[in-house]
Scaffold this motif. Structure first.
Motif, short mmCIF file in Angstrom:
data_model
loop_
_atom_site.label_atom_id
_atom_site.label_comp_id
_atom_site.label_asym_id
_atom_site.label_seq_id
_atom_site.Cartn_x
_atom_site.Cartn_y
_atom_site.Cartn_z
N SER A 215 0.94 -1.24 0.20
CA SER A 215 0.18 0.09 -0.15
C SER A 215 0.81 1.18 0.04
O SER A 215 0.34 2.25 -0.31
CB SER A 215 -0.87 0.22 1.30
OG SER A 215 -0.43 0.40 2.51
N GLU B 289 -9.44 -6.69 -3.07
CA GLU B 289 -10.77 -6.50 -4.12
C GLU B 289 -11.89 -5.84 -3.15
O GLU B 289 -12.50 -5.13 -3.60
CB GLU B 289 -10.82 -7.72 -5.07
CG GLU B 289 -9.77 -7.56 -6.20
CD GLU B 289 -9.89 -9.10 -7.12
OE1 GLU B 289 -10.65 -9.93 -6.61
OE2 GLU B 289 -9.14 -9.11 -7.95
N GLU C 262 -11.11 -2.45 -1.81
CA GLU C 262 -11.31 -1.39 -2.83
C GLU C 262 -12.70 -1.21 -3.00
O GLU C 262 -13.14 -0.06 -2.97
CB GLU C 262 -10.52 -1.98 -4.15
CG GLU C 262 -10.76 -0.73 -5.07
CD GLU C 262 -9.47 -1.15 -6.35
OE1 GLU C 262 -9.76 -2.26 -6.94
OE2 GLU C 262 -8.69 -0.47 -6.52
N HIS D 124 -14.20 0.99 -0.60
CA HIS D 124 -13.33 2.35 -0.65
C HIS D 124 -12.27 2.47 0.82
O HIS D 124 -12.23 3.35 1.58
CB HIS D 124 -14.45 3.37 -0.71
CG HIS D 124 -15.25 3.44 -1.65
ND1 HIS D 124 -14.48 3.94 -2.86
CD2 HIS D 124 -16.55 3.11 -1.92
CE1 HIS D 124 -15.59 3.85 -3.89
NE2 HIS D 124 -16.69 3.36 -3.09
N LEU E 104 -9.44 0.59 0.87
CA LEU E 104 -8.00 0.28 0.37
C LEU E 104 -7.13 1.09 1.09
O LEU E 104 -7.20 2.51 0.60
CB LEU E 104 -8.00 -0.10 -1.00
CG LEU E 104 -6.62 -0.80 -1.60
CD1 LEU E 104 -6.59 -2.27 -0.97
CD2 LEU E 104 -6.60 -0.60 -3.11
N SER F 131 -4.14 1.57 -6.81
CA SER F 131 -5.44 0.60 -6.99
C SER F 131 -4.95 -0.83 -6.54
O SER F 131 -3.76 -0.98 -6.38
CB SER F 131 -5.86 0.62 -8.31
OG SER F 131 -4.80 -0.16 -9.02
N ALA F 132 -5.82 -1.75 -6.24
CA ALA F 132 -5.72 -2.86 -5.87
C ALA F 132 -4.88 -3.76 -7.02
O ALA F 132 -3.91 -4.34 -6.63
CB ALA F 132 -7.13 -3.64 -5.64
#
Ligand SMILES: NC(=O)c1ccc[n+]([C@@H]2O[C@H](COP(=O)([O-])OP(=O)(O)OC[C@H]3O[C@@H](n4cnc5c(N)ncnc54)[C@H](O)[C@@H]3O)[C@@H](O)[C@H]2O)c1
Ligand SMILES: *[C@@H]1O[C@H](CO)[C@@H](O)[C@H](O)[C@H]1NC(C)=O
Length: 319
Positions: free
Chosen positions: A27, A54, A57, A60, A62, A67-68
C-alpha cells in the motif's frame, strides 16, 4: 545504501501477520516478496490477499494511493529463501512464535543478505536479545511488533536489541510512517514491550474485581468499552490526566495523586488464571458469548467491522 535502493521488502512467513505486513508495505508502494517454508503457502497467501484487496477497494477502504491491481502487481511469492531475499533492504519476519524457530530463521537470513539490510521481527512476546542471539551483526536488528488487525490498528512497537543502531531505529520508524502505520520507539527492551504490559495491568485489575465479587464480567467490559475506551481511542492516559484539571498534569496530581496512590496500594496480587475461581469467571464469559466457532466468529466480525469504522473516523478527522 541510497534511498533509490530501498524498494524491496521481504516478508518471511505467510500467515495472518505476514499477509497483513505484505498488504501494508505494498500500500506504501514497496515491492514485497513473500516467503514461506511450506511450499505453495506463499502463493496461496497472495490469492487470499487478492480477495481481501478487491473487497477493500469495493468498500473504499483500500489503503494507499495505488489501486488494488497496482498493489497486487508489487507482490510475488517464493518457496526459496535466497531468491526471496534478493534485493531486499528490509526483512520482516512473521514465522511461528517459537524462539528456536525465530533464532534459526534469522541465522539463515543473515547468510543471504548484504550488511546494510535491516532484520525485523514481528514477535509479540520474545525480547530482541533472545530472538537475535544467533545473528552476528545485531546492530541491524529490531522487533517491529504490530497489533491485530494491523490494517486497522496502526500501532507498531519498535523494540531495539541492546546493540541496535540509532540509524536502524530511524529508518524503520520512517518506513512504518511512510506506509501509514503509527510507530512508537521503546528505548530499551522489556518483557511484554509497552502495549502488552499496559494490557496486563488492565487484565489483572479487571480479573481481580470480578474475582473479588465487585463487578460482573459483562460490566467490567462495559467500563472499558463505554468508559475509558471512548477517549483512549484518541488520547492516552497521560493526556487524559493533563486535560482533566484546570492547570494540567501537575494540578491533576495535586488534586487526585494521593487518591490514585491509595488505590494503587490496594491492588491485589497477580491473579491465578488456573484456579477453581478462574473457572467461574470463564463460565460467566461463556454464558455471554459461548466459546464455539459460530458465536466467536460473529463477534470477531463485529469487532473488525467496528474497528474499520473507527479507523475511518480517525482518518477522516485526521487523528
Ligand atoms: N496473530 C496476532 O494477533 C499477532 C499480533 C502481533 C504479532 N504476532 C506475531 O507474528 C508472528 C506470526 O504470527 P501469525 O499469527 O501470523 O502466525 P501464523 O501461524 O498464522 O503464521 C506463521 C507462518 O509462518 C510460516 N513459517 C513457520 N516457520 C517458518 C520458517 N522457518 N520459515 C518460513 N516460514 C515459516 C508458517 O508456515 C505460517 O504460514 C508471531 O511471532 C506472532 O507472535 C501475531
Ligand atoms: C552491521 O549493520 C549495520 C546496520 O545495518 C551496518 O551499518 C554495518 O556496516 C554492519 N556491520 C558489519 C560488520 O557487517
Amino acid at each position: 545504501m541510497s534511498s533509490t535502493d530501498m524498494k524491496i521488502i521481504t516478508v518471511i512467513g505467510s500467515g495472518l501477520i505476514g499477509r497483513s505486513w505484505a498488504m501494508l508495505f505494498v500500500s506504501g508502494g514497496y515491492t514485497v516478496k513473500i516467503y514461506d517454508n511450506q511450499p505453495g503457502l506463499a502463493a496461496k497467501a497472495i490469492t487470499e490477499i487478492r480477495k481481501q484487496m478487491e473487497e477493500l477497494e469495493e468498500a473504499h477502504m483500500l489503503r494507499g494511493e495505488l489501486s488494488a491491481t497496482q498493489q497486487l502487481d508489487l507482490l510475488s511469492s517464493y518457496d526459496d529463501l535466497a531468491q526471496a531475499l534478493e534485493g531486499a533492504f528490509f526483512v520482516q519476519e512473521c514465522v511461528f512464535e517459537n524462539l528456536e524457530v525465530k533464532q534459526s530463521i534469522f541465522q539463515d537470513i543473515e547468510g543471504h543478505v548484504g550488511k546494510g539490510v535491516i532484520l525485523s521481527s514481528s514477535t509479540s512476546c520474545l525480547v530482541p536479545s533472545n530472538v537475535f542471539s544467533k545473528v552476528q551483526n545485531r546492530s541491524r536488528c529490531l522487533v517491529s511488533h504490530p497489533v491485530n488487525p494491523p490494517y486497522y490498528v496502526k500501532l507498531v512497537e519498535l523494540v531495539p536489541h541492546p546493540e541496535t543502531s540509532a540509524a536502524v531505529m530511524d529508518t524503520t520508524h520512517a518506513l512504518m510512517t511512510k506506509v501509514g502505520q503509527a510507530p512508537v520507539c521503546l528505548k530499551k527492551e522489556i518483557d511484554g514491550f509497552a502495549l502488552n504490559r499496559v494490557q496486563a495491568a488492565i487484565i489483572a485489575e479487571s480479573w481481580r474485581l470480578v474475582q473479588d465479587g465487585v463487578i460482573s464480567v459483562k460490566d467490567i467490559d462495559l467500563v472499558m468499552s463505554e468508559g475509558l475506551g471512548m477517549r483512549y481511542a484518541f488520547i492516552g492516559p497521560m493526556e487524559t490526566m493533563h486535560l482533566n484539571a484546570p492547570e494540567g498534569l501537575e494540578d491533576y496530581m495535586k488534586r487526585y495523586g494521593q487518591g490514585f496512590m491509595r488505590v494503587m496500594n490496594s491492588f491485589g496480587p497477580v491473579p491465578d488464571f488456573f484456579s477453581e475461581g478462574a473457572k467461574s469467571i470463564i463460565n460467566e464469559m461463556c454464558e455471554l458469548i459461548p466459546s464455539n466457532r459460530e458465536h466467536l466468529s460473529a463477534r470477531i466480525e463485529r469487532r473488525d467491522r467496528l474497528l474499520r469504522g473507527l479507523a475511518k473516523l480517525k482518518k477522516d478527522s485526521d487523528c
